[in-house]
Structures are given as structure tokens and as C-alpha cells.
Motif scaffolding. Structure first.
Motif, PDB file in Angstrom:
ATOM      1  N   VAL A 216       0.861  -1.181   0.000  1.00 34.46           N
ATOM      2  CA  VAL A 216       0.000   0.000   0.000  1.00 34.46           C
ATOM      3  C   VAL A 216       0.894   1.226   0.000  1.00 34.46           C
ATOM      4  O   VAL A 216       1.715   1.394   0.902  1.00 34.46           O
ATOM      5  CB  VAL A 216      -0.932   0.016   1.236  1.00 34.46           C
ATOM      6  N   SER A 217       0.747   2.066  -1.019  1.00 32.27           N
ATOM      7  CA  SER A 217       1.524   3.283  -1.105  1.00 32.27           C
ATOM      8  C   SER A 217       0.572   4.479  -1.080  1.00 32.27           C
ATOM      9  O   SER A 217      -0.613   4.332  -0.767  1.00 32.27           O
ATOM     10  CB  SER A 217       2.355   3.255  -2.397  1.00 32.27           C
ATOM     11  N   THR A 218       1.083   5.668  -1.419  1.00 37.80           N
ATOM     12  CA  THR A 218       0.195   6.838  -1.437  1.00 37.80           C
ATOM     13  C   THR A 218      -0.722   6.808  -2.650  1.00 37.80           C
ATOM     14  O   THR A 218      -1.867   7.234  -2.577  1.00 37.80           O
ATOM     15  CB  THR A 218       1.017   8.146  -1.494  1.00 37.80           C
TER      16      THR A 218
ATOM     17  N   VAL B 279      -9.885   6.003   1.121  1.00 37.00           N
ATOM     18  CA  VAL B 279     -10.333   4.620   1.285  1.00 37.00           C
ATOM     19  C   VAL B 279     -10.914   4.112  -0.035  1.00 37.00           C
ATOM     20  O   VAL B 279     -11.762   4.762  -0.648  1.00 37.00           O
ATOM     21  CB  VAL B 279     -11.390   4.514   2.404  1.00 37.00           C
ATOM     22  N   TYR B 280     -10.433   2.955  -0.459  1.00 36.43           N
ATOM     23  CA  TYR B 280     -10.931   2.293  -1.660  1.00 36.43           C
ATOM     24  C   TYR B 280     -11.479   0.925  -1.287  1.00 36.43           C
ATOM     25  O   TYR B 280     -11.003   0.296  -0.343  1.00 36.43           O
ATOM     26  CB  TYR B 280      -9.810   2.118  -2.691  1.00 36.43           C
TER      27      TYR B 280
ATOM     28  N   THR C 288      -5.202   4.251   1.291  1.00 37.55           N
ATOM     29  CA  THR C 288      -3.864   4.589   0.815  1.00 37.55           C
ATOM     30  C   THR C 288      -3.121   5.387   1.884  1.00 37.55           C
ATOM     31  O   THR C 288      -3.720   5.983   2.773  1.00 37.55           O
ATOM     32  CB  THR C 288      -3.923   5.418  -0.477  1.00 37.55           C
ATOM     33  N   GLN C 289      -1.802   5.403   1.755  1.00 35.76           N
ATOM     34  CA  GLN C 289      -0.968   6.130   2.707  1.00 35.76           C
ATOM     35  C   GLN C 289      -1.161   7.636   2.541  1.00 35.76           C
ATOM     36  O   GLN C 289      -1.388   8.108   1.427  1.00 35.76           O
ATOM     37  CB  GLN C 289       0.514   5.802   2.455  1.00 35.76           C
ATOM     38  N   PRO C 290      -1.039   8.386   3.623  1.00 41.24           N
ATOM     39  CA  PRO C 290      -1.081   9.841   3.482  1.00 41.24           C
ATOM     40  C   PRO C 290       0.186  10.347   2.804  1.00 41.24           C
ATOM     41  O   PRO C 290       1.230   9.714   2.884  1.00 41.24           O
ATOM     42  CB  PRO C 290      -1.179  10.339   4.923  1.00 41.24           C
ATOM     43  N   GLU C 291       0.043  11.466   2.112  1.00 43.08           N
ATOM     44  CA  GLU C 291       1.212  12.098   1.492  1.00 43.08           C
ATOM     45  C   GLU C 291       2.068  12.672   2.619  1.00 43.08           C
ATOM     46  O   GLU C 291       1.566  13.416   3.456  1.00 43.08           O
ATOM     47  CB  GLU C 291       0.727  13.226   0.586  1.00 43.08           C
TER      48      GLU C 291
END
Length: 121
Positions: free
Chosen positions: A20-22, A78-79, A102-105
Motif C-alpha cells: 500500500v503506497s500513497t 479509502v478504496y 492509501t498512505q497519506p502524502e
């Protein structure tokens, strides 16, 4: 004569986000119980932003492949993902939905923009 239809695949198992990335998520899963080898199955991953009804789809690139990387996502969002297998007869059951954020920026350390220093005296 009507076409003969055969068994459709059952749901792919153990859908997980292995990375899981941004802005991307890599998903992996296991073959349906109905087709333990799954060499001839292709898969479609359907995904949507939580709260949005319109699904997008990403297909695996070759039969038997059990992973896909979904690109161009938004950070800290969220997906919902689900995967379906297809055999020569058609699409089978959908997996249970998987909810991934996803990760926060991350703000890189460094000088903040547009800060001016003034002498106190």
C-alpha cells in the motif's frame, strides 16, 4: 442449438493488499476453490472510492496471474476492491470486498515556503 454452458468459477479467495503506497495498491489473491489450479483463469479487479458508486476495473495481464497493481489512486483515501475470476464460460462470483486506505502524502522536511524573517530590533 443453445450453447452449452459450463460451471463458472467460484469467488477468488484471500484478497489482500500486499503493498500500500500513497498512489498505488498491489493486490494478491488465491484461486477459487472450484478451480484449485486456476491456470486458465483470468481476473478482473473492480474498485471504487468509498462512498462513490461508479466502479473502475483493472484486468490481469495473463491467465493464471493472481496479482494486480492499481495505479493513480489518491493519498489518504479509502478504496473498496473486489476480484472476480473468468473462465471460458464467463465471470464467476465476486470475492468479499476489501477495504484499503492509501498512505497519506508525507511532507518532506525542509524549509517551509514563503516564510520571511524579520529582525526584532
Amino acid at each position: 442449438a443453445p450453447a452449452t454452458t459450463g460451471p463458472l468459477p467460484s469467488a477468488p479467495r484471500d484478497l489482500v493488499a500486499s503493498l500500500v503506497s500513497t498512489r498505488f495498491i498491489k493486490l494478491t489473491w488465491r484461486t477459487p476453490a472450484s478451480d484449485p489450479h486456476g491456470d486458465n483463469l483470468t481476473y478482473s479487479v473492480f474498485y471504487t472510492k468509498e462512498g462513490i458508486a461508479r466502479e473502475r476495473v483493472e484486468n490481469t495481464s495473463r491467465p493464471g496471474e493472481m496479482q494486480v497493481t492499481i495505479q493513480n489512486l489518491m493519498p489518504a483515501t479509502v478504496y473498496i476492491f473486489r476480484v472476480m475470476a473468468q473462465n471460458k464460460h464467463g465471470s464467476g462470483e465476486s470475492s468479499a470486498p476489501l477495504r484499503v486506505e492509501t498512505q497519506p502524502e508525507v511532507q518532506l522536511p525542509g524549509p517551509a515556503p514563503n516564510i520571511r524573517a524579520y529582525a526584532a530590533s
